[in-house]
Write an enzyme that holds these catalytic residues in place. Structure first.
Site, mmCIF file in Angstrom:
data_model
loop_
_atom_site.group_PDB
_atom_site.id
_atom_site.type_symbol
_atom_site.label_atom_id
_atom_site.label_comp_id
_atom_site.label_asym_id
_atom_site.label_seq_id
_atom_site.Cartn_x
_atom_site.Cartn_y
_atom_site.Cartn_z
ATOM 1 N N GLU A 1 9.037 -4.411 10.728
ATOM 2 C CA GLU A 1 9.485 -3.109 10.218
ATOM 3 C C GLU A 1 9.956 -2.210 11.360
ATOM 4 O O GLU A 1 9.278 -2.046 12.380
ATOM 5 C CB GLU A 1 8.355 -2.412 9.437
ATOM 6 C CG GLU A 1 8.796 -1.051 8.889
ATOM 7 C CD GLU A 1 7.919 -0.485 7.786
ATOM 8 O OE1 GLU A 1 6.914 -1.113 7.423
ATOM 9 O OE2 GLU A 1 8.267 0.600 7.279
ATOM 10 N N ASP B 1 0.842 -1.203 0.000
ATOM 11 C CA ASP B 1 0.000 0.000 0.000
ATOM 12 C C ASP B 1 0.879 1.256 0.000
ATOM 13 O O ASP B 1 0.380 2.377 -0.097
ATOM 14 C CB ASP B 1 -1.007 -0.003 1.161
ATOM 15 C CG ASP B 1 -0.344 0.044 2.525
ATOM 16 O OD1 ASP B 1 0.901 -0.062 2.606
ATOM 17 O OD2 ASP B 1 -1.077 0.181 3.530
#
Ligand code: KIV
Length: 270
Positions: free
Chosen positions: A175, A44
């Site tokens: 992440e 995204d």
């Protein structure tokens, strides 16, 4: 040979690193496929990197499906993963309906952010492979920041990873996590981990293709630029402009001519 989730598991077991890159368009998909990337990922991050949005929360299901279909046309062997955008998995029923649209559009698996064990379990029960994403999660964290820096936060990340794995998760993206934390989680998890800004010890690495190619202005510690897209593209565009304005392009090598007889007849019109 088509690369599957089992292929990624085998790589983890053999201690071989898994390669993953974001991809938003057909020509880049063909290049990544030919280069042998294991997981081609329609993230995204298409919103901020390709569509000029300010945030991942602006990305719609339609945006994702449009880019997924383009990338699908360029992928054969790689595992093709698509990100479920913000608010597209608020309940397990909504998640299933939307994930099925992704699978129909050609995704081999879907990725979603956070501790969504119920959704992961439900999609898995319905034969949809799910990739998780914890640590810094762009759909919910407003400010870009490292996660898991303290003992408590590291423990929370580890517990989230274990719990998602128990729910049926197939791979986990970590992440912006200290490499010690990412390394230990990777070692003790059965499923492969893929790191971004999470150091050297995950089972694989993912990067945003725009960062890798030098397309963006930002300079990030975890990014290595392997090309200089911004400058080389600027130079090419500038050269084209100069050559058109100075009648250098098109050259006689770039033109096609009419047959002499046809031309003779055509000229008589004027
Ligand atoms: O959308 C994205 O780019 C991501 C990162 C993990 C690469 O989710």
């Amino acid at each position: 040979m088509k690369k599957t989730i089992d292929f990624m598991m085998d790589k983890k077991k053999a201690g071989q690193k898994i390669t993953m890159l974001t991809c938003y368009d057909y020509p880049t998909a063909v290049i990544q496929e030919n280069a042998g990337i294991d997981i081609i990922f329609v993230g995204d991050s298409v919103g901020t990197n390709m569509l000029g949005y300010k945030s991942a929360t602006e990305v719609t299901l339609e945006d994702m499906l449009h880019h997924l279909k383009a990338v699908r046309r360029g992928v054969e062997k790689a595992l093709l993963v698509a990100d479920m955008p913000y608010r597209s998995y608020e309940t397990k029923e909504i998640a299933l309906k939307n994930a099925q649209l992704f699978i129909e559009a050609g995704a081999d698996a879907v990725k979603l952010e956070g501790r969504e064990e119920k959704v992961v379990e439900y999609l898995t029960k319905n034969n949809i492979d799910v990739i998780g994403h914890i640590g810094f999660t762009p759909q919910t964290h407003e400010k870009v920041s490292m996660q898991g820096k303290t003992f408590e936060q590291g423990k929370e990340l580890y517990e989230s990873a274990l719990s998602l794995q128990t729910s049926g998760l197939k791979l986990l993206v970590l992440e912006m996590v200290p490499e010690e934390v990412a390394g230990l989680i990777s070692e003790y998890l059965m499923i492969p981990t893929i790191g971004i800004a999470a150091g050297r010890y995950c089972d694989g690495q993912v990067q945003v293709i725009n960062d890798l190619l030098g397309m963006t202005q930002r300079k990030l510690v975890h990014v290595k630029e392997y090309a200089d897209y911004k400058n080389s593209t600027f130079e090419a565009v500038q050269k084209y402009k100069d050559e058109v304005e100075n009648r250098i392009f098109p050259h006689e090598n770039n033109v096609r001519n009419m047959d002499a007889d046809e031309l003779h007849e055509f000229k008589a019109l004027f």
